[in-house]
Write an enzyme that holds these catalytic residues in place. Structure first.
Site, mmCIF file in Angstrom:
data_model
loop_
_atom_site.group_PDB
_atom_site.id
_atom_site.type_symbol
_atom_site.label_atom_id
_atom_site.label_comp_id
_atom_site.label_asym_id
_atom_site.label_seq_id
_atom_site.Cartn_x
_atom_site.Cartn_y
_atom_site.Cartn_z
ATOM 1 N N ILE A 90 1.307 -10.690 14.978
ATOM 2 C CA ILE A 90 2.692 -10.855 14.513
ATOM 3 C C ILE A 90 3.534 -9.646 14.905
ATOM 4 O O ILE A 90 4.678 -9.765 15.346
ATOM 5 C CB ILE A 90 2.729 -11.023 12.980
ATOM 6 C CG1 ILE A 90 2.062 -12.332 12.578
ATOM 7 C CG2 ILE A 90 4.157 -10.935 12.441
ATOM 8 C CD1 ILE A 90 1.774 -12.439 11.100
ATOM 9 N N ALA A 114 2.726 10.507 16.880
ATOM 10 C CA ALA A 114 2.266 11.718 16.184
ATOM 11 C C ALA A 114 1.502 11.367 14.914
ATOM 12 O O ALA A 114 0.439 11.927 14.634
ATOM 13 C CB ALA A 114 3.472 12.603 15.851
ATOM 14 N N ASN A 170 -6.015 -0.650 7.424
ATOM 15 C CA ASN A 170 -5.521 -1.364 8.608
ATOM 16 C C ASN A 170 -3.998 -1.376 8.729
ATOM 17 O O ASN A 170 -3.473 -1.538 9.824
ATOM 18 C CB ASN A 170 -6.072 -2.800 8.561
ATOM 19 C CG ASN A 170 -5.414 -3.708 9.573
ATOM 20 O OD1 ASN A 170 -5.604 -3.573 10.779
ATOM 21 N ND2 ASN A 170 -4.601 -4.650 9.082
ATOM 22 N N VAL A 227 0.818 -1.223 0.000
ATOM 23 C CA VAL A 227 0.000 0.000 0.000
ATOM 24 C C VAL A 227 0.849 1.269 0.000
ATOM 25 O O VAL A 227 0.309 2.374 -0.161
ATOM 26 C CB VAL A 227 -1.009 0.031 1.184
ATOM 27 C CG1 VAL A 227 -2.028 -1.074 1.055
ATOM 28 C CG2 VAL A 227 -0.290 -0.030 2.531
ATOM 29 N N TYR A 256 5.862 7.872 15.838
ATOM 30 C CA TYR A 256 4.789 6.889 15.597
ATOM 31 C C TYR A 256 3.484 7.407 16.194
ATOM 32 O O TYR A 256 2.430 7.395 15.552
ATOM 33 C CB TYR A 256 5.190 5.556 16.232
ATOM 34 C CG TYR A 256 4.087 4.539 16.358
ATOM 35 C CD1 TYR A 256 3.659 3.800 15.249
ATOM 36 C CD2 TYR A 256 3.465 4.302 17.582
ATOM 37 C CE1 TYR A 256 2.642 2.869 15.372
ATOM 38 C CE2 TYR A 256 2.454 3.368 17.709
ATOM 39 C CZ TYR A 256 2.049 2.650 16.600
ATOM 40 O OH TYR A 256 1.036 1.734 16.720
HETATM 41 N N1 NAD Z 1 -1.114 -5.275 17.566
HETATM 42 C C1 NAD Z 1 -1.195 -4.228 18.382
HETATM 43 O O1 NAD Z 1 -0.909 -4.308 19.589
HETATM 44 C C2 NAD Z 1 -1.692 -2.911 17.870
HETATM 45 C C3 NAD Z 1 -1.898 -1.892 18.819
HETATM 46 C C4 NAD Z 1 -2.325 -0.662 18.375
HETATM 47 C C5 NAD Z 1 -2.566 -0.441 17.030
HETATM 48 N N2 NAD Z 1 -2.374 -1.443 16.133
HETATM 49 C C6 NAD Z 1 -2.638 -1.138 14.720
HETATM 50 O O2 NAD Z 1 -3.543 -2.101 14.180
HETATM 51 C C7 NAD Z 1 -3.230 -2.330 12.805
HETATM 52 C C8 NAD Z 1 -3.019 -3.807 12.575
HETATM 53 O O3 NAD Z 1 -1.984 -4.231 13.430
HETATM 54 P P1 NAD Z 1 -1.562 -5.779 13.584
HETATM 55 O O4 NAD Z 1 -0.877 -5.881 14.894
HETATM 56 O O5 NAD Z 1 -2.701 -6.665 13.244
HETATM 57 O O6 NAD Z 1 -0.449 -5.851 12.437
HETATM 58 P P2 NAD Z 1 0.418 -7.116 11.931
HETATM 59 O O7 NAD Z 1 1.794 -6.581 11.704
HETATM 60 O O8 NAD Z 1 0.265 -8.284 12.844
HETATM 61 O O9 NAD Z 1 -0.250 -7.449 10.541
HETATM 62 C C9 NAD Z 1 -0.236 -6.463 9.530
HETATM 63 C C10 NAD Z 1 -0.470 -7.080 8.176
HETATM 64 O O10 NAD Z 1 -0.236 -6.026 7.243
HETATM 65 C C11 NAD Z 1 0.639 -6.491 6.216
HETATM 66 N N3 NAD Z 1 1.417 -5.343 5.739
HETATM 67 C C12 NAD Z 1 2.448 -4.728 6.376
HETATM 68 N N4 NAD Z 1 2.919 -3.729 5.615
HETATM 69 C C13 NAD Z 1 2.174 -3.718 4.493
HETATM 70 C C14 NAD Z 1 2.203 -2.925 3.316
HETATM 71 N N5 NAD Z 1 3.094 -1.945 3.160
HETATM 72 N N6 NAD Z 1 1.292 -3.170 2.342
HETATM 73 C C15 NAD Z 1 0.388 -4.160 2.484
HETATM 74 N N7 NAD Z 1 0.325 -4.958 3.576
HETATM 75 C C16 NAD Z 1 1.201 -4.729 4.567
HETATM 76 C C17 NAD Z 1 1.469 -7.566 6.888
HETATM 77 O O11 NAD Z 1 1.990 -8.483 5.925
HETATM 78 C C18 NAD Z 1 0.467 -8.225 7.837
HETATM 79 O O12 NAD Z 1 -0.220 -9.268 7.199
HETATM 80 C C19 NAD Z 1 -1.981 -1.475 12.510
HETATM 81 O O13 NAD Z 1 -2.386 -0.236 11.958
HETATM 82 C C20 NAD Z 1 -1.367 -1.242 13.876
HETATM 83 O O14 NAD Z 1 -0.608 -0.070 13.962
HETATM 84 C C21 NAD Z 1 -1.935 -2.673 16.525
#
Ligand code: NAD
Length: 282
Positions: free
Chosen positions: A194, A160, A90, A64, A158
């Site tokens: 992950i 911000a 996401n 993306v 991050y």
């Molecule tokens: N896990 C947490 O504790 C947590 C906490 C707060 C916010 N978030 C937010 O929730 C969202 C999802 O987090 P998560 O923990 O499920 O993430 P994750 O890293 O476990 O999974 C993210 C997915 O996105 C894909 N991805 C990464 N970069 C990409 C790119 N450039 N283009 C297309 N696909 C891409 C990865 O291959 C993976 O399948 C994120 O925005 C993250 O910042 C997560």
């Protein structure tokens, strides 16, 4: 699940980063609700596994952060389904960058901008003509973090960019309400995926604190945020909800610094463990 209750049957959702974690849980829940699902993810193996596990979904291997890939994702969605009702932005990552701000580099800032915010602008702008085309409204859901709502040392940039996601969400909701398109954000607390792999990284000795750290007594799971994303997708359930942020945090923000003592009988706002298990000590 009753499809009539949610009125999502046949609606088309595009989930970026939908092959794992919160995005994957959202894809699975949307499919269960009778939606058509498009996943755009840049990890080949995760895409192959997601495609095998969810044969009804259209899985597109794409980054993306790449403008050409963003255009291709929307083209393939249009060709396969002819419409788009829900966009879940996401993708987001702290990139394992925990740098005191004074030592942070412009390269780090650019990388954090690209993975947390810029792609949301691009993807949303590219998707809007297709969302508008049905004339039936739509829902845009942006994943942010609780770190957009409170301070997090050494992850300042991050934080911000994730606060900026909330500003983007609010202002875009005002622009798009006239078209029946709602824009909301989800702010999760630590969720075992992950990216964070919360459970294994907390030293065994600190495990008892998890019960007292989170008022709900556990780390988040992908399906916790997926539940919020299902609510926000459904016009039937959240048709008058726009410009807001749903905090999905097991009660942590409500608690602030207040935590239950391990004996369960009283509370403190003073530190009760030496480290959180996944933030390096300087
Ligand atoms: N896990 C947490 O504790 C947590 C906490 C707060 C916010 N978030 C937010 O929730 C969202 C999802 O987090 P998560 O923990 O499920 O993430 P994750 O890293 O476990 O999974 C993210 C997915 O996105 C894909 N991805 C990464 N970069 C990409 C790119 N450039 N283009 C297309 N696909 C891409 C990865 O291959 C993976 O399948 C994120 O925005 C993250 O910042 C997560």
């Amino acid at each position: 699940m009753s499809r009539d209750l949610l009125r999502l049957s046949g609606k088309v959702a595009l989930i970026t980063g939908g092959a794992a974690g919160i995005g994957r849980a959202t894809a699975e829940l949307y499919l269960e609700a009778g939606m058509q699902v498009v996943i755009a993810d840049n990890h080949a193996d995760r895409c192959a596994e997601a495609s095998a596990a969810m044969p009804a979904a259209l899985v597109i291997e794409a980054d993306v952060r790449d403008p050409d890939d963003v255009a291709r994702i929307i083209d393939e969605t249009r060709q396969r389904f002819g419409r788009l009702d829900v966009l879940v932005n996401n993708v987001g990552d702290y990139l394992k960058i925990f740098t005191p701000f004074e030592r942070s580099t412009e390269e780090e800032w650019e990388a954090l901008y690209d993975i947390n915010l810029k792609h949301m602008f691009r993807m949303t702008r590219a998707a809007l003509p297709l969302v508008k085309a049905s004339g039936e409204g739509g829902s845009i859901i942006n994943l942010s973090t609780v770190e957009a709502l409170r301070g997090i040392p050494n992850a300042t940039v991050y934080s911000a960019f994730n606060s900026a996601i909330l500003g983007f969400t609010r202002s875009l909701s005002v622009e798009l309400g006239y078209h029946g398109i709602r824009v909301n954000a989800i702010a999760p607390e630590t969720t075992d995926t992950i990216q964070v792999t919360a459970d294994p990284r907390v030293p065994l000795a600190n495990r008892p604190h998890i019960r007292t750290w989170f008022p709900m007594g556990r780390f988040g799971r992908g399906e916790d945020s997926a539940g919020a994303a299902l609510y926000l997708a459904s016009e039937r359930l959240s048709g008058w909800v726009t410009g807001t942020t749903m905090v999905v945090d097991g009660g942590v923000i409500a608690a602030g610094a207040w935590m239950r003592m391990q004996d369960g009988t009283s509370f403190t706002h003073l530190p009760i463990i030496a480290a959180d298990g996944y933030t390096d000590l300087d």
